[in-house]
Design an enzyme around this catalytic site. Structure first.
Site, PDB file in Angstrom:
ATOM      1  N   ARG A 148      11.428 -33.269  57.630  1.00 51.71           N
ATOM      2  CA  ARG A 148      10.208 -33.854  57.050  1.00 51.71           C
ATOM      3  C   ARG A 148      10.451 -34.075  55.563  1.00 51.71           C
ATOM      4  O   ARG A 148       9.803 -33.479  54.709  1.00 51.71           O
ATOM      5  CB  ARG A 148       9.019 -32.899  57.254  1.00 51.71           C
ATOM      6  CG  ARG A 148       8.570 -32.807  58.698  1.00 51.71           C
ATOM      7  CD  ARG A 148       7.413 -31.846  58.875  1.00 51.71           C
ATOM      8  NE  ARG A 148       7.836 -30.463  58.818  1.00 51.71           N
ATOM      9  CZ  ARG A 148       8.406 -29.811  59.835  1.00 51.71           C
ATOM     10  NH1 ARG A 148       8.606 -30.425  60.974  1.00 51.71           N
ATOM     11  NH2 ARG A 148       8.772 -28.548  59.709  1.00 51.71           N
ATOM     12  N   ASP A 196      11.960 -19.392  59.495  1.00 47.08           N
ATOM     13  CA  ASP A 196      11.557 -20.247  60.615  1.00 47.08           C
ATOM     14  C   ASP A 196      11.885 -21.725  60.368  1.00 47.08           C
ATOM     15  O   ASP A 196      12.342 -22.426  61.274  1.00 47.08           O
ATOM     16  CB  ASP A 196      10.083 -20.052  60.960  1.00 47.08           C
ATOM     17  CG  ASP A 196       9.175 -20.119  59.729  1.00 47.08           C
ATOM     18  OD1 ASP A 196       9.699 -20.250  58.603  1.00 47.08           O
ATOM     19  OD2 ASP A 196       7.947 -20.048  59.904  1.00 47.08           O
ATOM     20  N   GLY A 235      12.991 -19.497  50.824  1.00 46.43           N
ATOM     21  CA  GLY A 235      12.947 -18.508  49.739  1.00 46.43           C
ATOM     22  C   GLY A 235      14.107 -17.533  49.865  1.00 46.43           C
ATOM     23  O   GLY A 235      14.482 -17.167  50.974  1.00 46.43           O
ATOM     24  N   ASP A 293       8.708 -11.920  59.644  1.00 43.94           N
ATOM     25  CA  ASP A 293       7.781 -12.547  60.583  1.00 43.94           C
ATOM     26  C   ASP A 293       8.478 -13.435  61.618  1.00 43.94           C
ATOM     27  O   ASP A 293       7.851 -14.299  62.215  1.00 43.94           O
ATOM     28  CB  ASP A 293       6.736 -13.371  59.812  1.00 43.94           C
ATOM     29  CG  ASP A 293       7.368 -14.462  58.955  1.00 43.94           C
ATOM     30  OD1 ASP A 293       8.611 -14.522  58.865  1.00 43.94           O
ATOM     31  OD2 ASP A 293       6.615 -15.256  58.356  1.00 43.94           O
ATOM     32  N   ARG A 347       3.414 -13.921  53.299  1.00 39.71           N
ATOM     33  CA  ARG A 347       2.851 -15.108  53.962  1.00 39.71           C
ATOM     34  C   ARG A 347       1.728 -14.716  54.915  1.00 39.71           C
ATOM     35  O   ARG A 347       0.847 -13.971  54.532  1.00 39.71           O
ATOM     36  CB  ARG A 347       3.955 -15.899  54.680  1.00 39.71           C
ATOM     37  CG  ARG A 347       4.789 -16.716  53.720  1.00 39.71           C
ATOM     38  CD  ARG A 347       5.315 -17.954  54.356  1.00 39.71           C
ATOM     39  NE  ARG A 347       6.220 -17.651  55.446  1.00 39.71           N
ATOM     40  CZ  ARG A 347       6.797 -18.573  56.198  1.00 39.71           C
ATOM     41  NH1 ARG A 347       6.544 -19.844  55.974  1.00 39.71           N
ATOM     42  NH2 ARG A 347       7.617 -18.252  57.151  1.00 39.71           N
ATOM     43  N   ASP A 401       9.541 -11.424  54.692  1.00 39.29           N
ATOM     44  CA  ASP A 401       8.249 -11.307  55.379  1.00 39.29           C
ATOM     45  C   ASP A 401       8.352 -10.623  56.746  1.00 39.29           C
ATOM     46  O   ASP A 401       7.345 -10.175  57.279  1.00 39.29           O
ATOM     47  CB  ASP A 401       7.626 -12.697  55.582  1.00 39.29           C
ATOM     48  CG  ASP A 401       7.499 -13.466  54.280  1.00 39.29           C
ATOM     49  OD1 ASP A 401       7.392 -12.828  53.220  1.00 39.29           O
ATOM     50  OD2 ASP A 401       7.529 -14.710  54.326  1.00 39.29           O
ATOM     51  N   THR A 422      14.281 -13.263  55.973  1.00 32.31           N
ATOM     52  CA  THR A 422      13.008 -13.371  55.275  1.00 32.31           C
ATOM     53  C   THR A 422      12.521 -11.983  54.898  1.00 32.31           C
ATOM     54  O   THR A 422      12.631 -11.050  55.693  1.00 32.31           O
ATOM     55  CB  THR A 422      11.903 -14.086  56.099  1.00 32.31           C
ATOM     56  OG1 THR A 422      10.643 -13.855  55.460  1.00 32.31           O
ATOM     57  CG2 THR A 422      11.809 -13.609  57.527  1.00 32.31           C
TER      58      THR A 422
HETATM   59  O1  F6P Z   1       8.724 -16.322  52.636  1.00 37.27           O
HETATM   60  C1  F6P Z   1       9.074 -15.544  51.537  1.00 37.27           C
HETATM   61  C2  F6P Z   1       8.039 -15.675  50.453  1.00 37.27           C
HETATM   62  O2  F6P Z   1       8.423 -14.833  49.375  1.00 37.27           O
HETATM   63  C3  F6P Z   1       6.615 -15.374  50.883  1.00 37.27           C
HETATM   64  O3  F6P Z   1       6.361 -14.003  51.006  1.00 37.27           O
HETATM   65  C4  F6P Z   1       5.830 -16.072  49.801  1.00 37.27           C
HETATM   66  O4  F6P Z   1       4.546 -16.459  50.254  1.00 37.27           O
HETATM   67  C5  F6P Z   1       6.670 -17.289  49.525  1.00 37.27           C
HETATM   68  O5  F6P Z   1       7.982 -16.994  49.959  1.00 37.27           O
HETATM   69  C6  F6P Z   1       6.690 -17.684  48.066  1.00 37.27           C
HETATM   70  O6  F6P Z   1       7.401 -18.870  47.938  1.00 37.27           O
HETATM   71  P1  F6P Z   1       7.814 -19.515  46.550  1.00 37.27           P
HETATM   72  O7  F6P Z   1       9.140 -18.932  46.169  1.00 37.27           O
HETATM   73  O8  F6P Z   1       7.895 -20.963  46.838  1.00 37.27           O
HETATM   74  O9  F6P Z   1       6.765 -19.166  45.543  1.00 37.27           O
END
Ligand code: F6P
Length: 371
Positions: A91, A128, A18, A154, A196, A152, A150
């Site tokens: 994967r 990650d 993301g 994390d 997340r 997040d 990120t």
């Molecule tokens: O990891 C970043 C993040 O924005 C998370 O907070 C969220 O759960 C996820 O990506 C959303 O992903 P997508 O863009 O696939 O909806």
């Protein structure tokens, strides 16, 4: 500037997973630091798709990154080379002739593809997943430096990732704005916030934006405790409440709320805000509204702090290559940017420690965590 390896050294940059505000600042700093060493820089389109699915890129899956291309992008959200959270080369989802799907390892093809493009080293910017890919490539002999990204926050091994500060700033402003409308209508406003499986964004924004309850994945919640908080506020004449809910929050004994899980992709988390809002309205009798901040947290211009961190990471990645390093990730350990083995970053997820000072601050101020 020194260059300890032969020139012209060709560095490829990939952004994966993301997007996060600050990706372009990393790219700018890395490109300028490389060009100023007499090196060449290339961008791989959409993660590694530019190499693994070249047919999709008639104008080139690997594009030169010039001074012109990185001019004025420090303040730009997104990523100029594109990103994806599909098609992890470790994967890779593949359809078999019978229609069934399997996951297969395409990292050998990626290593060959890099060689075909004459790439000497790779800078892999991501979370990650990207660090896991980078570690696998390093094991196969690719010179690679990871840059953590990120919203997040994390990732293990770095005190902060860029994108987080911007996401917290936006979520905080959103909570500020909701205070007045919640008060005007005497409502409960539930705000679902990305992150997340970690509650960092909800926790930091929740405290800064004066939420009355903050629900995070690290502390399973009991909805009755949140109802009690709403009632306690009503007793004090506060007929409105703000509840910040991390998307990964879950009730005691319950599971993370997942919207979908597709092969080759991380599960898409969400929906807990809706459940919490419905329950609160039912249990308190108070009109409740839900706001899902979603991808607004990932858009827009990075804060000055995220820009600076991203620029430092980009320059440090090129510096690491110049020093002959590989298989490492740049990491913030204030006041320095240091290097750690890629494996260290992916060992485990960095979650909110329930006894950390920020949590204690919130609890001492009377913020409810639903426990
Ligand atoms: O990891 C970043 C993040 O924005 C998370 O907070 C969220 O759960 C996820 O990506 C959303 O992903 P997508 O863009 O696939 O909806």
């Amino acid at each position: 500037m020194l260059n300890s390896v032969s020139t012209p050294f060709r560095v490829a940059i990939s952004t994966g997973g993301g997007d996060a505000p600050g990706l372009n600042a990393v790219i700018r700093a890395a490109v300028l630091s490389a060009l100023n060493r007499g090196w060449e820089c290339y961008g791989i389109r959409d993660g590694f798709a530019g190499i693994l699915t070249p047919k999709l890129y008639p104008h080139g899956g690997v594009i030169p990154l010039t001074r012109d291309m990185v001019r004025g992008i420090t303040s730009l959200g997104g990523t100029i080379v594109g990103t994806t959270n599909r098609g992890n080369p470790l994967r890779y989802p593949t359809k078999l002739p019978d229609g069934s799907m399997i996951e297969r390892d395409r990292t050998d093809e990626l290593v060959n593809g890099l060689a075909v493009h004459g790439i000497d080293a790779l800078i892999s910017i991501g979370g990650d997943g990207s660090m896991e890919i980078a570690a696998a490539l390093a094991k196969k002999g690719v010179k690679v430096i990871g840059v953590p990204k990120t919203i997040d926050n994390d990732l293990e091994g770095t005190v902060a990732t860029f994108g987080f500060d911007t996401a917290v700033a936006f979520a905080t402003e959103s909570l500020d704005r909701l205070q007045t409308t919640a008060q005007a209508h005497q409502r409960i406003m539930v705000v679902e916030i990305m992150g997340r499986y970690a509650g960092w964004i909800a926790l930091h924004a929740g405290i800064a934006g004066s939420a009355n309850a903050i629900l995070i994945p690290e502390i399973p919640f009991d909805i009755d405790k949140v109802v009690a908080k709403v009632h306690a506020r009503e007793q004090m004449g506060r007929m409105f409440s703000i509840v910040a809910v991390a998307e990964g929050a879950k009730p005691v004994g319950g599971k993370t709320s997942v919207l979908e899980h597709e092969m080759g992709k991380a599960e898409r988390i969400g929906g807990i805000g809706e459940k919490v809002a419905a329950e609160l309205q039912h249990l308190t009798g108070r009109e409740t509204r839900l706001v899902v901040l979603g991808h607004l947290l990932r858009g827009g211009t990075p804060t000055a702090s995220d820009r600076l961190l991203a620029l430092r990471f980009g320059a440090a990645a090129i510096r690491a290559l110049a020093e002959g390093q590989s298989g490492i990730m740049v990491a913030l350990d204030p006041p320095v940017v240091k290097y750690i083995p890629l494996e260290e970053a992916t060992k485990r997820m960095r979650l909110v420690p329930p006894d950390c000072d920020t949590m204690l601050t919130a609890r001492e101020m009377g913020i409810c965590f639903g426990d």
